[in-house]
Enzyme design. Structure first.
Site, PDB file in Angstrom:
ATOM      1  N   ASP A   1     150.161 118.217  41.687  1.00  0.00           N
ATOM      2  CA  ASP A   1     150.785 119.333  42.392  1.00  0.00           C
ATOM      3  C   ASP A   1     151.184 118.948  43.820  1.00  0.00           C
ATOM      4  OD1 ASP A   1     148.110 119.064  42.949  1.00  0.00           O
ATOM      5  OD2 ASP A   1     147.538 120.954  42.015  1.00  0.00           O
TER       6      ASP A   1
ATOM      7  N   ASP B   1     145.280 123.216  26.517  1.00  0.00           N
ATOM      8  CA  ASP B   1     145.118 121.792  26.247  1.00  0.00           C
ATOM      9  C   ASP B   1     143.857 121.502  25.444  1.00  0.00           C
ATOM     10  OD1 ASP B   1     147.418 120.663  27.087  1.00  0.00           O
ATOM     11  OD2 ASP B   1     146.635 119.789  28.931  1.00  0.00           O
TER      12      ASP B   1
END
Ligand SMILES: *[C@@H]1O[C@H](CO)[C@@H](O)[C@H](O)[C@H]1NC(C)=O
Ligand SMILES: CC(=O)N[C@H]1CO[C@H](CO)[C@@H](O)[C@@H]1O
Length: 733
Positions: A444, A140
């Site tokens: 998550d 990223d």
């Protein structure tokens, strides 16, 4: 046909001593109820001293008691797992599922490329059929430095993987492996092969580190690989096209190591970024990886690891597969989570970063009730469930390795690129029903909860030789910031649509609901903790008792709960492999996190809910300078920066110091020490303990001279602040 009955690939055991624990817990509960009863029955009358303080303490004690009950979900029914990898090999060696491994990195300065590729190499070298492994690096940061490092790694892998196989090397992260070789006998003991491979590694490391330091890649290297041309249209890390490179193609007969064996597929991906498209942090990166990998390798199993978490055991991939392919019980297991362990923990874990109790006790407790949280690293998922397969829907085994037929690598890269575009998710179920959930900084946990709420189970596997080792924060600010992020994220989950409190109600077991709430309620703990660490001390200064006298029978429940809980917590910590000093440090961090990280997390979440601020994802730094590392190794607390969190901690520490010393001095002067102890014993104890636990902080404020001490301005500010509070309280009360 071979007979398969009775040969499960894994087994589950319950903890034998759990009944003893339950008995113990009941006695604590009785103690807590008596404390509540004492508070309710003895509220000072209207107009008497300390009425409101008393009611506040009642609130805090109600909270602590309630939270204690919530934590019981993690201790009531623990489960332990064991796998049989030999049975797996016997039955399935030729039909093992494909595994796609996602490594996520986000910033080449905070997460150095050399560390990232060590993680990549460690997972490429898993003891697993190489043609069934594919490794994807999601960058990223969109950094050509990381790409360059990966390119180097793809060359080095051709030597490294055969070397690992030949000598059964462990661990398979080259840096960790070379570190583990005893240095003094280096030359005597290294075989010729080791010497060659070590030299190759050091040369590569050198090239990568030089490039990282310069911030650019040598022109010569640049011209060698066409991949760099993709940076031609790159304008910044938040504004560029998708960059996708298949560096090694497992299907290409020429992509072999130096001994002629196939190498795993290796892919670099920097998804498209545009300034005006929100990119959803790591969840967005994971979802792009899920889509892109489905075109390229489409492994049935997905492992994701953070870029600092190298594999410490080349067989743990087989452990995970044991759970997922077990004929009898494997069907409803959605994911297998390994604990997060760390490589650079000092002996007494100054910042409590080992997560020892969470790993060794609490997650086993979750496992007993349907499985652990998904914690974003070291987790094996089934691809189809992540991609939205619903519980109870039968899986059709269709397309095996992607729908790639005769495509060349170039064509494949081109067709896959669109899957990583910044607008792909818009108006789709991605981030909602499919893939990782968006809109939360612990995407998550939220994703795992929604998977479990459908009926799937998960498994916690915690072998004694740790499967993944990461880098723990090595300064106090890093630790507090990391905890703030976790706590804030978990609190967001509690308040979100996917709350474990109501969304999951009746979908998962009560024990698991409590287990989730234990983490989701970290944040509100700050209020009760702050109250308890301020008000009794201030009243001590004024000589007003808020707890039973030492001769009162009501002291017994207080004494019992405090002594029993602390003894238990020490025992639990030692049982998990910690040291006594480690436990003491842990208690300090327990207090610091509650008083600062959780407070800020609480305020931020509330402001966020009111639409007054935006949350930002902060990555914790994984690189440190030598000074800091040295102090870390000596276990000297690192403050260094002037964080608002420290102002609070320092003010609290000083306030307790004033109150404690003020009360004691006054008593000594008036020769009334015995009376003081008689009436204010608990308050003396409480503020005395707070002073004791804050010793490193006083040193950091006033005694130390090194760079890691508290900044002077902060010391003055917090001293003035707490003195002012004390004076105001004594004058105006
Ligand atoms: C990591 O693996 C090595 C063997 O390669 C082992 O000796 C060590 O104990 C492992 N580390 C942990 C923390 O389990
Ligand atoms: C990357 C990093 O910060 N590693 C540190 C881990 O801890 C050791 C000390 O135990 C440091 O020397 C490393 O710098």
């Amino acid at each position: 046909m071979e007979r398969r009955e009775n040969l499960a690939l894994f087994e589950t055991k319950r903890y034998e001593g759990r009944f003893i624990y339950r008995l113990f817990a009941v006695t604590i509960l009785v103690g807590i109820c008596l404390i509540w009863a004492y508070r309710v029955c003895h509220i000072p009358k209207q107009g008497e001293n300390g009425r409101w303080a008393w009611i506040g303490l009642l609130g805090a004690e109600l909270w602590f008691g309630f939270y204690w009950i919530v934590t019981q979900g993690l201790r009531w029914n623990p489960a332990y797992r064991r796998t049989f990898k030999d049975r797996l090999s016997k039955r399935y060696e030729n039909q093992l599922p494909g595994v796609d491994i996602f490594v996520c990195t986000a910033d080449p300065t905070i997460e150095p490329p050399i560390m990232v590729i060590n993680t990549v190499l460690s997972v490429m070298a898993y003891d697993y059929p190489q043609q069934k492994l594919s490794v994807y690096l999601s960058d990223d940061g969109g950094s050509d430095l990381t790409f360059y490092a990966l390119l180097e790694a793809s060359e080095f892998a051709k030597y490294w993987i055969p070397y690992c196989k030949k000598f059964k090397v462990e661990p398979r992260s080259p840096a960790a492996y070379f570190r583990s070789l005893p240095p003094y006998q280096e030359n005597a003991n290294l075989t010729n092969d080791s010497a060659i491979i070590k030299k190759l590694y050091e040369e590569m490391e050198n090239r990568i580190e030089t490039a990282t330091k310069l911030g650019q890649i040598p022109t010569e290297e640049r011209s060698k690989h066409k991949g760099f041309s993709q940076w031609d249209s790159y304008s910044s890390r938040s504004d560029h096209d998708t960059i996708l490179q298949i560096l090694l193609d497992g299907r290409d007969p020429n992509a072999t190591d130096v001994t002629g064996y196939t190498l795993p597929t290796l892919v670099y991906l920097a998804r498209e970024k545009r300034p005006f498209h929100f990119h959803n942090f790591k969840a967005g990166a994971m979802n792009a990886l899920i889509r892109v990998s489905s075109k390229i390798s489409n492994g049935e199993i997905i492992l994701n690891v953070d870029c600092d978490m190298y594999s410490n055991n080349s067989k743990s991939i087989r452990d995970a597969i044991c759970f997922l392919v077990d004929e009898e019980k494997g069907h409803d297991i959605a994911y297998v989570q390994f604990p997060q362990n760390f490589d650079n923990i000092t002996k007494n874990e100054l910042y409590g970063a080992s997560l020892r109790v969470i790993n060794e006790v609490e997650f086993h407790g979750l496992d007993g009730y349907g499985g652990p949280l998904y914690i974003g690293s070291g987790c094996f998922h089934r691809r189809d469930i992540l991609s939205g397969r619903k519980f109870g829907v039968v899986y059709k085994k269709e397309e095996k390795r992607g729908n790639r037929k005769e495509q060349s690598v170039c064509e494949l890269e081109e067709t896959s690129k669109s899957l990583a575009s910044s607008t792909y998710d818009e108006n789709t179920q991605w981030g909602r029903e499919i893939g990782l959930k968006y809109g939360c900084s612990v995407e998550d946990v939220m994703t795992g909860l929604s998977i479990q709420s459908q009926g799937w189970k998960s498994v916690y596997f915690n072998p004694s030789r740790k499967a993944f080792l990461g880098v723990a924060p090595i300064t106090l600010p890093q630790t507090l910031v990391q905890h703030k992020r976790w706590a804030e994220g978990c609190f967001q989950v509690l308040l979100s649509k996917y709350s474990p409190a109501w969304y999951a109600y009746k979908k998962i077991s009560l024990g698991l609901q409590l287990g989730y709430c234990n983490y989701c309620l970290w944040t509100p703990n700050c209020l009760a903790t702050l109250y308890y660490s301020i008000v009794p001390s201030l009243y001590l200064l004024r000589g007003i008792p808020l707890f039973p006298q030492i001769s009162s029978p009501w002291l017994i429940p207080f004494a019992y709960v405090i002594i029993a809980e602390y003894t238990y917590s020490l025992a639990e910590f030692l049982w998990s492999g910690g040291s006594v000093l480690g436990w003491w440090n842990h208690q300090r961090m327990w207090f610091y996190e509650r008083a600062s990280s959780y407070l800020f997390a609480f305020i931020d979440t509330i402001l966020n809910k009111l639409g007054l601020s935006n949350s930002a994802f902060i990555i914790t730094a994984k690189a440190a300078n030598e000074d800091v590392s040295e102090r870390y190794e000596k276990e000297i607390m690192e403050f260094g920066t002037s964080s608002p969190m420290f102002t609070i901690l320092a003010a609290l520490a000083l306030l307790n110091l004033y109150c404690f010393s003020g009360a004691v001095t006054e008593a000594v002067m008036a020769e009334s020490v015995a009376r003081l102890c008689e009436t204010l014993f608990m308050q003396i104890l409480l503020s005395g303990l707070l002073v004791l636990i804050n010793l490193p902080l006083y040193q950091g404020l006033f005694l130390r001279k090194d760079k890691g001490k508290m900044p002077t301005s902060l010391a003055l500010r917090s001293a003035a602040f707490s003195l002012f509070a004390c004076i105001c309280f004594t004058i105006f009360y």
